[in-house]
Motif scaffolding. Structure first.
Motif, PDB file in Angstrom:
ATOM      1  N   SER A  27       0.865  -1.186   0.000  1.00  0.00           N
ATOM      2  CA  SER A  27       0.000   0.000   0.000  1.00  0.00           C
ATOM      3  C   SER A  27       0.902   1.237   0.000  1.00  0.00           C
ATOM      4  N   HIS A  28       0.505   2.301   0.670  1.00  0.00           N
ATOM      5  CA  HIS A  28       1.292   3.558   0.599  1.00  0.00           C
ATOM      6  C   HIS A  28       1.644   4.031   2.002  1.00  0.00           C
ATOM      7  N   CYS A  29       2.633   4.917   2.095  1.00  0.00           N
ATOM      8  CA  CYS A  29       2.995   5.483   3.400  1.00  0.00           C
ATOM      9  C   CYS A  29       2.965   7.001   3.388  1.00  0.00           C
ATOM     10  N   TYR A  41      -2.649   5.286  10.242  1.00  0.00           N
ATOM     11  CA  TYR A  41      -2.982   3.933   9.758  1.00  0.00           C
ATOM     12  C   TYR A  41      -3.281   3.853   8.259  1.00  0.00           C
ATOM     13  N   ASP A  42      -3.694   4.968   7.663  1.00  0.00           N
ATOM     14  CA  ASP A  42      -4.074   4.969   6.239  1.00  0.00           C
ATOM     15  C   ASP A  42      -2.855   4.603   5.390  1.00  0.00           C
ATOM     16  N   GLY A  43      -2.903   3.445   4.779  1.00  0.00           N
ATOM     17  CA  GLY A  43      -1.813   2.993   3.901  1.00  0.00           C
ATOM     18  C   GLY A  43      -0.747   2.212   4.635  1.00  0.00           C
ATOM     19  N   SER A  76       3.403   8.235  -3.444  1.00  0.00           N
ATOM     20  CA  SER A  76       2.388   9.255  -3.674  1.00  0.00           C
ATOM     21  C   SER A  76       1.000   8.718  -4.021  1.00  0.00           C
ATOM     22  N   GLU A  77       0.438   7.919  -3.116  1.00  0.00           N
ATOM     23  CA  GLU A  77      -0.966   7.511  -3.334  1.00  0.00           C
ATOM     24  C   GLU A  77      -1.870   8.725  -3.115  1.00  0.00           C
ATOM     25  N   GLU A  78      -1.436   9.603  -2.216  1.00  0.00           N
ATOM     26  CA  GLU A  78      -2.266  10.780  -1.938  1.00  0.00           C
ATOM     27  C   GLU A  78      -2.009  11.875  -2.973  1.00  0.00           C
ATOM     28  N   PRO A  79      -3.006  12.687  -3.275  1.00  0.00           N
ATOM     29  CA  PRO A  79      -2.881  13.721  -4.316  1.00  0.00           C
ATOM     30  C   PRO A  79      -2.238  15.012  -3.810  1.00  0.00           C
ATOM     31  N   GLU A  92     -10.719   0.255   6.583  1.00  0.00           N
ATOM     32  CA  GLU A  92     -11.937   0.493   5.797  1.00  0.00           C
ATOM     33  C   GLU A  92     -12.146   1.977   5.505  1.00  0.00           C
ATOM     34  N   GLN A  93     -11.712   2.815   6.433  1.00  0.00           N
ATOM     35  CA  GLN A  93     -11.913   4.273   6.334  1.00  0.00           C
ATOM     36  C   GLN A  93     -13.420   4.594   6.292  1.00  0.00           C
ATOM     37  N   GLY A  94     -14.203   3.735   6.870  1.00  0.00           N
ATOM     38  CA  GLY A  94     -15.654   3.923   6.977  1.00  0.00           C
ATOM     39  C   GLY A  94     -16.134   3.125   8.186  1.00  0.00           C
ATOM     40  N   SER A  97     -11.013   8.483   9.326  1.00  0.00           N
ATOM     41  CA  SER A  97      -9.742   8.431   8.584  1.00  0.00           C
ATOM     42  C   SER A  97      -9.460   9.829   8.024  1.00  0.00           C
ATOM     43  N   HIS A  98      -8.219   9.987   7.523  1.00  0.00           N
ATOM     44  CA  HIS A  98      -7.803  11.331   7.064  1.00  0.00           C
ATOM     45  C   HIS A  98      -8.017  12.334   8.197  1.00  0.00           C
ATOM     46  N   HIS A  99      -7.652  11.872   9.410  1.00  0.00           N
ATOM     47  CA  HIS A  99      -7.884  12.649  10.640  1.00  0.00           C
ATOM     48  C   HIS A  99      -6.976  12.090  11.743  1.00  0.00           C
TER      49      HIS A  99
HETATM   50 MN    MN Z   1      -5.872   8.329   2.097  1.00  0.00          MN
END
Ligand code: MN
Ligand code: HGY
Ligand code: MN
Length: 429
Positions: free
Chosen positions: A85-87, A96-98, A130-133, A198-200, A388-390
């Motif tokens: 995944s991504h870091c 935790y995301d990625g 760079s998974e994130e924009p 899951e980010q949900g 997530s994203h938080h």
């Molecule tokens: Mn993300």
């Protein structure tokens, strides 16, 4: 599996490594900001390479900065199995995301090694760049290039907010070679599987251990800019004003309306970025720039809402007599996960003795692009209240352990892992 191998993941080292990785950040804990190829990202990459090498994996970085840690199989010439995944982390997000997919992948490999297994097919643990924009506005830069979905010279010309191109950044960070060499050969992988939070809220609400992803929603993004006429906030009368924030403000509301009125419950849209120039309280905004994120699991619905918002952006600019530029950053198709991988994950859940259910991913992931390269699937673990994203993002040690264990069993199947010791020498790890 003919040789049932017992593997139990010790999630303590996984939690420790996730906490250590979170320290490579441009903001204080518990938030994490780690933009691709920033100093904190480069330090994080060094840390990860150390972990990969100590697990006996062969590490390489491609010209785009994708990191591959290979566990060489007994038949190294066969097409491999990929996971990872991504870091990189968006500003002021969580830990935790990625990262769960990268360090959880390492935990899975270690569990297989400790159980005395060796894969027939090599296993690549991938950290996608760079998974994130955040830096260039386009997400999944590394996996887009790997899957041939982004022209290498267009990628090199991407420019960040400091007017630095990707080509320059690559030079500065010693990413040698041409982006033209990044796309994977067609037979690189027989399968790819990504572990991710899951980010949900669904898994936690239904008290289910593992989500088996069947589809990944179709992401798109627009960049809109308005050029008005600035001036002194006190001396320019309302009559003569051309305030660039007016069409922008109306567009923000129109974006929300469009997703609610034109789509379905699976249609989402938000204006995540709004820049006001010059950004002084007593100066009339003379330029504004918005970035708008629009998604749906159904491509036709997504495209309908995307087109409506693009038209709305244009007409609001005309209404306010402003120079208007509407640019589509990306509009990607959704992905369908392969039965081969979905069934392997479900079998792994049964072997691991964890509950599971099929579900869609409303977030996009590198798997969205890896699905263009080979049969692909995703393993979701619950995260607290779906956040997530938080900075409040959290995945429990049990959830992390379950995810890594299911990934280990899935990799055993896909990479055809066999015991290296005589039968019956399985072990707890
Ligand atoms: Mn993300
Ligand atoms: O935005 C997304 O869906 C992903 O988390 N980058
Ligand atoms: Mn992610």
């Amino acid at each position: 599996m003919e040789n049932f191998i017992k593997m139990v993941i010790d999630s303590d080292p996984l939690v420790t490594e996730l906490n250590r990785l979170a320290e490579f950040s441009d903001v204080p804990s518990p938030a994490v900001t780690r933009i691709m190829l920033s100093d904190s990202d480069l330090a994080a990459r060094k840390y990860l390479c150390g972990l990969f090498q100590s697990a006996g994996l062969e590490v390489r970085t491609d010209p785009a900065g994708n990191l591959f840690a290979r566990w060489v199989g007994t038949e190294p010439d066969l097409p491999a199995v990929g996971t990872g995944s991504h870091c990189d982390a968006i500003p002021h997000s969580g830990k935790y995301d990625g990262t769960v997919g990268v360090l959880g992948g390492l935990a899975a490999v270690r569990a297989m090694q400790k159980a005395g297994l060796r894969p027939r097919r090599s296993i690549d643990l991938v950290m996608f760049t760079s998974e994130e924009p955040t830096r260039y506005g386009v997400g999944c830069l590394g996996s887009r290039l790997l899957s041939g979905q982004l022209d290498p010279s267009d990628a090199d010309q991407l420019v960040d907010s400091e007017e630095k191109t990707f080509a320059t950044l690559r030079k500065e960070t010693n990413l040698r070679g041409s982006l033209g060499d990044v796309p994977l050969p067609g037979d690189a992988y027989v399968a790819f599987v990504e572990l991710h939070t899951e980010q949900g809220p669904l898994l936690e609400q239904k008290n289910i251990d593992i989500g088996v992803v069947t589809h990944i929603a179709a992401p798109s993004a627009l960049r809109v800019s308005y050029q008005g006429v600035g001036g002194h906030a006190g001396t320019v009368l309302m009559e003569g004003r051309r305030d660039a924030l007016l069409p922008a403000a109306k567009l923000v509301v129109a974006v929300d309306r469009a997703a609610r009125d034109l789509g379905s419950k699976d249609t989402v849209a938000t204006t995540g970025l709004l820049e006001v120039y010059p950004g002084a309280v007593n100066s009339i905004p003379r330029r504004t720039q918005l970035e708008i994120d629009i998604r749906d699991i159904a491509l036709d619905r997504r495209d309908l809402v995307l087109a409506h918002i693009a038209r709305e952006a244009q007409s609001l600019g005309e209404e306010h007599q402003q120079k208007t530029v509407v640019e589509q950053i990306n509009a990607d198709p959704p992905a369908t996960c392969a039965d081969l991988v979905v069934q392997a994950i479900e079998e792994a859940c049964e072997t691991a003795g964890v509950s599971h259910q099929r579900m869609i991913s409303r977030a996009y992931h590198d798997s969205l692009f890896m699905a263009q390269v080979c049969p692909t699937g995703m393993i979701f673990i619950p995260c607290r209240e779906g956040v997530s994203h938080h900075p409040d993002e959290f995945a429990s040690p049990d959830a992390l352990g379950n995810g890594a264990l299911v990934l280990a069993h899935t990799l055993c199947q896909l990479a055809e892992a066999k015991p290296t010791r005589p039968k019956g020498k399985g072990s707890n790890v």
